[in-house]
Enzyme design. Structure first.
Site, short mmCIF file in Angstrom:
data_model
loop_
_atom_site.label_atom_id
_atom_site.label_comp_id
_atom_site.label_asym_id
_atom_site.label_seq_id
_atom_site.Cartn_x
_atom_site.Cartn_y
_atom_site.Cartn_z
N SER A 75 49.08 22.93 60.84
CA SER A 75 48.67 22.83 59.45
C SER A 75 49.86 22.92 58.49
O SER A 75 50.70 22.03 58.49
CB SER A 75 47.62 23.90 59.17
OG SER A 75 46.76 23.46 58.17
N LYS A 113 33.60 29.55 35.22
CA LYS A 113 34.70 30.53 35.19
C LYS A 113 34.61 31.52 36.35
O LYS A 113 35.62 32.06 36.78
CB LYS A 113 34.68 31.27 33.84
CG LYS A 113 35.91 32.13 33.59
CD LYS A 113 37.18 31.31 33.59
CE LYS A 113 38.42 32.20 33.56
NZ LYS A 113 39.63 31.44 33.84
#
Lengths: 302, 211
Positions: free
Chosen positions: A124, A176
């Site tokens: 990765s 948010k």
């Protein structure tokens, strides 16, 4: 007799002091053969989980800041002819891997070849960095690949109910508190998160395609998140050669036109001595610390 | 070897540490007798720690160059390991003296534990000489065989001094002094073998089987 014994004592202590000074200089690179001469290879290591900022005292890993600084020093040092990037990492933060990869590109642009030597694992984020080097050398059993992005959130409502915690949220916009563990994820949030993951994935695929001179389609066929052994990766074009650290060094020396056994200089900034004592503790604590705690995680590539 | 009764400590009436360090190497029996009498335990502890840390430091400084060990290179790592080894050897020295006292008394010896502790500490001094010689030989590019021989000679030297230390501090014969030092080693080796066998038997069923 007494004088002779004292003489032996002073001779012993004097020699000890003198050799201590010589040994200290030897270790710091002032002795012949340890720096200062011609064409050297810089050794830069990416070890453990790749993180942004500074690595926590009790977490074993590589911070982007530290690795970038090492690469910058290697680029600016006129006595460094090439860089050996030793990678032994399962991945980590996407942005941190990207920062390191950008710095690797700058080293190459400065005309210094960079070879990646893969250790136990370069998966990765570790592979993201390797993909931008001139050549990748892996062990046949190295775990590599894992081209993909993962992001996790946790739903802890039942746990909070059991321990009697209730949240009151005040927010400026509907998204948010996206990823909040105190409520279920909404379809809109799911789309936003998936969009982020897809975007980072595209960047990853693009980096591999450019670095490995493959088409994006070819990379996507391999980039479903699976890992490969070093030998499989060679067959698939994700790795160039099979070999260990010394084989990578030999290849790098050949590429840079250096002698077969060039001087290798570690670019790692020496840590204070007490830090090394804590390293032992960190290796015990790190797996425990990394296994719990975070309920909202940044996108990671692992 | 002579008996402790015939040994007159040669380091004056007041113990001079600067004389004792050289004396252990040049006239060990008389010097160790003086150490047993004076019991400079603090200085002995300092010597044990400093010698083992210093020897480790020299060994690592000479050999660390080619180690591709990420994050564990350079002077700081060497210093940390040296301090760690010094602390471990300090603990081992204390344990050796403790077991030595027990065995010496079981074998009929009479003496002082602090005297033995101090003398065993001073007996580490040949290791300092060996570390210096080894480093110089390494710089001169001499082979491992010769360096191994020097290390072996230093080990024998330390053991001989330890036998003197036990013999002088507990008024034992040479044979009994050797037994005081050897018995713990034999027991430790037997225990280690037993632990390895037990661990092997316990772990074997858990290992992955490849067919």
């Amino acid at each position: 007799m007494a004088l002779r014994r004292k003489l032996v004592t002073w001779l012993l202590l004097g020699t000890t002091g003198l050799i201590l000074a010589v040994a200290a200089l030897w270790g710091e690179g002032a002795a012949p053969g340890k720096g200062g001469r011609g064409q050297a290879v810089a050794l830069v290591t990416v070890e453990g989980v790749i993180t942004g900022g500074t690595v926590d005292l009790f977490i074993a890993g590589s911070s982007a800041g530290s690795v970038m600084e090492q690469l910058r020093l290697a680029r600016e040092d006129a006595s460094i002819a090439a860089v050996l990037l030793r990678i032994n990492s399962p991945g980590g933060s996407a942005a941190a891997s990207q920062e390191i990869a950008d710095e690797v590109k700058r080293v190459r642009e400065a005309g210094k070849p960079v070879v990646a030597s893969l250790g136990d694992a370069a998966a990765s984020g570790g592979y993201w960095i390797a993909a931008v080097t001139d050549r990748i050398v892996a062990n046949p059993a190295t775990i590599t690949g894992s081209i993909g992005v993962i992001m996790e959130t946790a739903d802890l409502r039942e746990l909070y109910d059991k321990i009697g915690i209730d949240f009151h949220v005040f927010k400026s916009g509907p998204l948010k508190d996206m990823g909040s563990p105190a409520r279920d994820i909404t379809p809109e949030e799911r789309d936003v998160f998936q969009g982020m993951v897809n975007d980072i994935y595209s960047q990853f695929v693009q980096v591999v395609a450019e670095g490995r001179r493959m088409t994006e389609e070819e990379v996507r066929r391999l980039a479903d998140g699976r890992v490969f052994t070093g030998r499989q990766a060679v067959e698939l074009g994700l790795v160039d050669d099979l070999g260990n650290y010394y084989e990578a060094l030999r290849i790098l020396a050949e590429m840079a036109g250096l002698p077969p056994q060039p001087e290798v200089r570690s670019m790692a900034k020496p840590a204070p001595w007490w830090r090394h004592l804590l390293t032992v503790v960190s290796h015990v604590v790190a797996p425990w610390q990394q296994s719990g705690g975070a309920v909202y995680r940044l996108p990671v590539i692992r | 070897m002579t008996g402790p009764e015939s040994v007159a400590p040669i380091i004056g009436k007041t113990f001079d540490p600067w004389e004792a360090i050289g004396g252990v190497l040049t006239s060990p029996v008389q010097t160790l007798a003086a150490v047993v009498a004076a019991k400079p335990v603090g200085m002995a502890a300092g010597l044990v720690f400093a010698i083992s840390a210093f020897a480790t430091f020299l060994g690592l400084q000479a050999g660390v160059e080619d180690l591709p060990v990420p994050g564990f290179q350079g002077g700081a790592a060497t210093l940390a390991l040296s301090i760690l080894v010094g602390m471990v050897v300090l603990a081992l020295w204390f344990m050796q003296a403790g077991i030595g006292v027990l065995l010496a008394e079981l074998l009929g010896g009479v003496g002082t534990s602090l005297g033995l502790l101090a003398a065993l500490g001073f007996a580490h001094l040949p290791s300092l000489v060996a570390a210096l010689v080894d480093f110089l030989m390494g710089m001169a590019g001499l082979g491992q065989g010769l360096r191994g021989l020097v290390a072996f000679a230093a080990l024998v030297w330390v053991l001989v001094l330890q036998v003197h230390a036990v013999r002088l501090s507990y008024s034992l014969s040479t044979g009994k002094a050797v037994a005081v030092l050897v018995i713990p080693l034999v027991v430790a080796v037997m225990l280690a073998i037993a632990v390895v066998i037990a661990a092997g038997l316990a772990v074997t069923p858990l290992l992955p089987q490849w067919h």
